[in-house]
Design a protein around this motif. Structure first.
Motif, PDB file in Angstrom:
ATOM      1  N   SER A  90       0.801  -1.220   0.000  1.00 23.28           N
ATOM      2  CA  SER A  90       0.000   0.000   0.000  1.00 23.28           C
ATOM      3  C   SER A  90       0.839   1.278   0.000  1.00 23.28           C
ATOM      4  CB  SER A  90      -0.946   0.002   1.210  1.00 23.28           C
ATOM      5  OG  SER A  90      -0.195  -0.037   2.403  1.00 23.28           O
ATOM      6  N   ARG A  91       2.119   1.143  -0.233  1.00 23.54           N
ATOM      7  CA  ARG A  91       2.979   2.326  -0.300  1.00 23.54           C
ATOM      8  C   ARG A  91       2.813   3.003  -1.652  1.00 23.54           C
ATOM      9  NH1 ARG A  91       3.350   0.350   3.797  1.00 23.54           N
ATOM     10  NH2 ARG A  91       2.364   2.069   4.763  1.00 23.54           N
ATOM     11  N   SER A  92       2.983   4.311  -1.674  1.00 23.19           N
ATOM     12  CA  SER A  92       2.975   5.026  -2.954  1.00 23.19           C
ATOM     13  C   SER A  92       4.268   4.720  -3.700  1.00 23.19           C
ATOM     14  CB  SER A  92       2.870   6.535  -2.717  1.00 23.19           C
ATOM     15  OG  SER A  92       4.093   7.040  -2.187  1.00 23.19           O
ATOM     16  N   PHE A  93       4.262   4.983  -4.978  1.00 25.13           N
ATOM     17  CA  PHE A  93       5.455   4.781  -5.803  1.00 25.13           C
ATOM     18  C   PHE A  93       6.647   5.517  -5.197  1.00 25.13           C
ATOM     19  CE2 PHE A  93       8.306   6.262  -9.143  1.00 25.13           C
ATOM     20  CZ  PHE A  93       8.624   5.076  -9.791  1.00 25.13           C
ATOM     21  N   TRP A  94       6.460   6.792  -4.826  1.00 32.57           N
ATOM     22  CA  TRP A  94       7.570   7.602  -4.320  1.00 32.57           C
ATOM     23  C   TRP A  94       8.020   7.152  -2.942  1.00 32.57           C
ATOM     24  CZ3 TRP A  94      10.270   9.514  -7.847  1.00 32.57           C
ATOM     25  CH2 TRP A  94       9.684   9.949  -9.054  1.00 32.57           C
ATOM     26  N   HIS A  95       7.113   6.608  -2.151  1.00 35.56           N
ATOM     27  CA  HIS A  95       7.520   6.076  -0.849  1.00 35.56           C
ATOM     28  C   HIS A  95       8.367   4.818  -1.060  1.00 35.56           C
ATOM     29  CE1 HIS A  95       6.230   5.171   3.592  1.00 35.56           C
ATOM     30  NE2 HIS A  95       7.513   5.365   3.466  1.00 35.56           N
ATOM     31  N   ILE A  96       8.014   4.008  -2.031  1.00 34.95           N
ATOM     32  CA  ILE A  96       8.813   2.826  -2.365  1.00 34.95           C
ATOM     33  C   ILE A  96      10.208   3.252  -2.831  1.00 34.95           C
ATOM     34  CG2 ILE A  96       9.052   0.889  -3.985  1.00 34.95           C
ATOM     35  CD1 ILE A  96       5.966   0.578  -3.795  1.00 34.95           C
ATOM     36  N   VAL A  97      10.267   4.275  -3.683  1.00 38.92           N
ATOM     37  CA  VAL A  97      11.568   4.787  -4.140  1.00 38.92           C
ATOM     38  C   VAL A  97      12.400   5.197  -2.930  1.00 38.92           C
ATOM     39  CG1 VAL A  97      12.739   6.683  -5.363  1.00 38.92           C
ATOM     40  CG2 VAL A  97      10.770   5.551  -6.415  1.00 38.92           C
ATOM     41  N   PHE A  98      11.804   5.987  -2.028  1.00 47.80           N
ATOM     42  CA  PHE A  98      12.538   6.474  -0.861  1.00 47.80           C
ATOM     43  C   PHE A  98      13.005   5.322   0.024  1.00 47.80           C
ATOM     44  CE2 PHE A  98      12.817   7.904   3.528  1.00 47.80           C
ATOM     45  CZ  PHE A  98      13.799   8.878   3.397  1.00 47.80           C
ATOM     46  N   LEU A  99      12.109   4.376   0.321  1.00 51.72           N
ATOM     47  CA  LEU A  99      12.481   3.239   1.171  1.00 51.72           C
ATOM     48  C   LEU A  99      13.638   2.448   0.555  1.00 51.72           C
ATOM     49  CD1 LEU A  99       9.012   1.854   2.327  1.00 51.72           C
ATOM     50  CD2 LEU A  99      10.763   2.920   3.773  1.00 51.72           C
ATOM     51  N   CYS A 100      13.559   2.175  -0.733  1.00 48.79           N
ATOM     52  CA  CYS A 100      14.601   1.381  -1.389  1.00 48.79           C
ATOM     53  C   CYS A 100      15.926   2.141  -1.461  1.00 48.79           C
ATOM     54  CB  CYS A 100      14.137   0.925  -2.770  1.00 48.79           C
ATOM     55  SG  CYS A 100      12.773  -0.264  -2.681  1.00 48.79           S
ATOM     56  N   LEU A 101      15.866   3.457  -1.671  1.00 48.47           N
ATOM     57  CA  LEU A 101      17.090   4.261  -1.639  1.00 48.47           C
ATOM     58  C   LEU A 101      17.712   4.242  -0.245  1.00 48.47           C
ATOM     59  CD1 LEU A 101      16.133   7.412  -3.763  1.00 48.47           C
ATOM     60  CD2 LEU A 101      17.918   5.734  -4.302  1.00 48.47           C
ATOM     61  N   LEU A 102      16.885   4.412   0.769  1.00 48.43           N
ATOM     62  CA  LEU A 102      17.361   4.408   2.151  1.00 48.43           C
ATOM     63  C   LEU A 102      18.010   3.075   2.507  1.00 48.43           C
ATOM     64  CD1 LEU A 102      17.445   5.759   5.009  1.00 48.43           C
ATOM     65  CD2 LEU A 102      15.241   4.626   5.418  1.00 48.43           C
ATOM     66  N   ALA A 177       9.858  -4.712  -4.999  1.00 46.56           N
ATOM     67  CA  ALA A 177       8.813  -3.961  -4.294  1.00 46.56           C
ATOM     68  C   ALA A 177       7.708  -3.539  -5.261  1.00 46.56           C
ATOM     69  CB  ALA A 177       9.408  -2.738  -3.601  1.00 46.56           C
ATOM     70  N   LEU A 178       8.096  -3.098  -6.464  1.00 45.72           N
ATOM     71  CA  LEU A 178       7.086  -2.736  -7.469  1.00 45.72           C
ATOM     72  C   LEU A 178       6.272  -3.957  -7.881  1.00 45.72           C
ATOM     73  CD1 LEU A 178       8.932  -0.210  -9.808  1.00 45.72           C
ATOM     74  CD2 LEU A 178       7.300   0.282  -7.970  1.00 45.72           C
ATOM     75  N   TYR A 179       6.914  -5.102  -7.978  1.00 40.23           N
ATOM     76  CA  TYR A 179       6.193  -6.341  -8.280  1.00 40.23           C
ATOM     77  C   TYR A 179       5.133  -6.607  -7.204  1.00 40.23           C
ATOM     78  CZ  TYR A 179       5.185 -11.279  -8.880  1.00 40.23           C
ATOM     79  OH  TYR A 179       4.531 -12.480  -9.028  1.00 40.23           O
ATOM     80  N   ILE A 180       5.549  -6.480  -5.951  1.00 38.16           N
ATOM     81  CA  ILE A 180       4.603  -6.683  -4.846  1.00 38.16           C
ATOM     82  C   ILE A 180       3.484  -5.649  -4.909  1.00 38.16           C
ATOM     83  CG2 ILE A 180       4.333  -6.486  -2.327  1.00 38.16           C
ATOM     84  CD1 ILE A 180       7.201  -7.716  -2.124  1.00 38.16           C
ATOM     85  N   ARG A 181       3.827  -4.416  -5.148  1.00 40.75           N
ATOM     86  CA  ARG A 181       2.849  -3.314  -5.107  1.00 40.75           C
ATOM     87  C   ARG A 181       1.858  -3.368  -6.254  1.00 40.75           C
ATOM     88  NH1 ARG A 181      -0.746  -0.182  -5.120  1.00 40.75           N
ATOM     89  NH2 ARG A 181      -0.699   2.016  -4.595  1.00 40.75           N
ATOM     90  N   TYR A 182       2.346  -3.625  -7.465  1.00 41.88           N
ATOM     91  CA  TYR A 182       1.477  -3.475  -8.636  1.00 41.88           C
ATOM     92  C   TYR A 182       1.048  -4.770  -9.303  1.00 41.88           C
ATOM     93  CZ  TYR A 182       2.620   1.432  -8.212  1.00 41.88           C
ATOM     94  OH  TYR A 182       2.762   2.712  -7.738  1.00 41.88           O
TER      95      TYR A 182
END
Length: 189
Positions: A90-102, A177-182
């Motif tokens: 349920s994370r937004s695309f940009w939250h996924i980007v931030f989490l993965c970068l972190l 993460a994108l696979y899980i999300r979408y």
């Protein structure tokens, strides 16, 4: 299957807390192990060719193998208890980007830039795998994370470039993460 007893918010804050603790550990180890902590900067080289050849391409191979295993193996062998699904679904695309970068920044800084630089590839890869505690009782997941860690460790050994390992780690986490999300979300709806 979601067996987590924690809410989405609790899991995400736990992830932030864990990354924060790993970052503090990294800073502490840098000052303890290095006369000049700035030496770590030598491991950051912006070489786009190297980032593509040693960061992106190997990561995409890992993702392809991981997705193939996810699709082909019985789900109970590749199930982490629903934690990753709960974190990313349920994370937004940009939250996924931030989490993965972190995650890729903090973990690669610690495990390649500090641990591998001091105790070597094998030690760093084993410690990296062991911090993924929830995989210890899941042989397929544990072997997968050990192999991924060795591969990323080899990339660092070959290139001495943390940007390469951060890129590889980011691409692996981000695409999965994108696979899980979408995608996976639609399959399990």
């Amino acid at each position: 299957m979601n067996t987590s007893k924690y809410s989405d918010r609790e899991l995400v804050w736990s992830l932030y807390g864990t990354q924060g603790l790993l970052f503090l550990l990294t800073v502490g180890l840098l000052f303890f192990l290095h006369d000049q902590p700035a030496e770590l900067g030598e491991y950051f080289q912006l070489d786009f060719r190297e980032l593509f050849l040693f960061g992106m391409l190997p990561a995409l191979v890992v993702v392809a193998v991981d997705l193939l295993l996810t699709i082909k193996l019985p789900s109970h062998l590749y199930d982490d208890g629903g934690i990753n699904r709960q974190i990313f679904r349920s994370r937004s695309f940009w939250h996924i980007v931030f989490l993965c970068l972190l995650i890729s920044f903090v973990e690669e800084l610690l495990f390649r830039g500090v641990v591998q630089a001091h105790i070597g590839l094998v030690g760093a890869s084993i410690i990296f795998a062991l911090i993924h505690v929830r995989y210890l009782t899941k042989p397929v997941l544990f072997i997968s994370v050990v192999l991924m860690s060795f591969m990323i460790g080899l990339l660092f050994w070959w290139t001495d470039n943390l940007l390469v390992t951060m890129t590889a780690h980011f691409v692996i986490d981000f695409v999965l993460a994108l696979y899980i999300r979408y995608i996976e979300k639609e399959e399990h709806a």
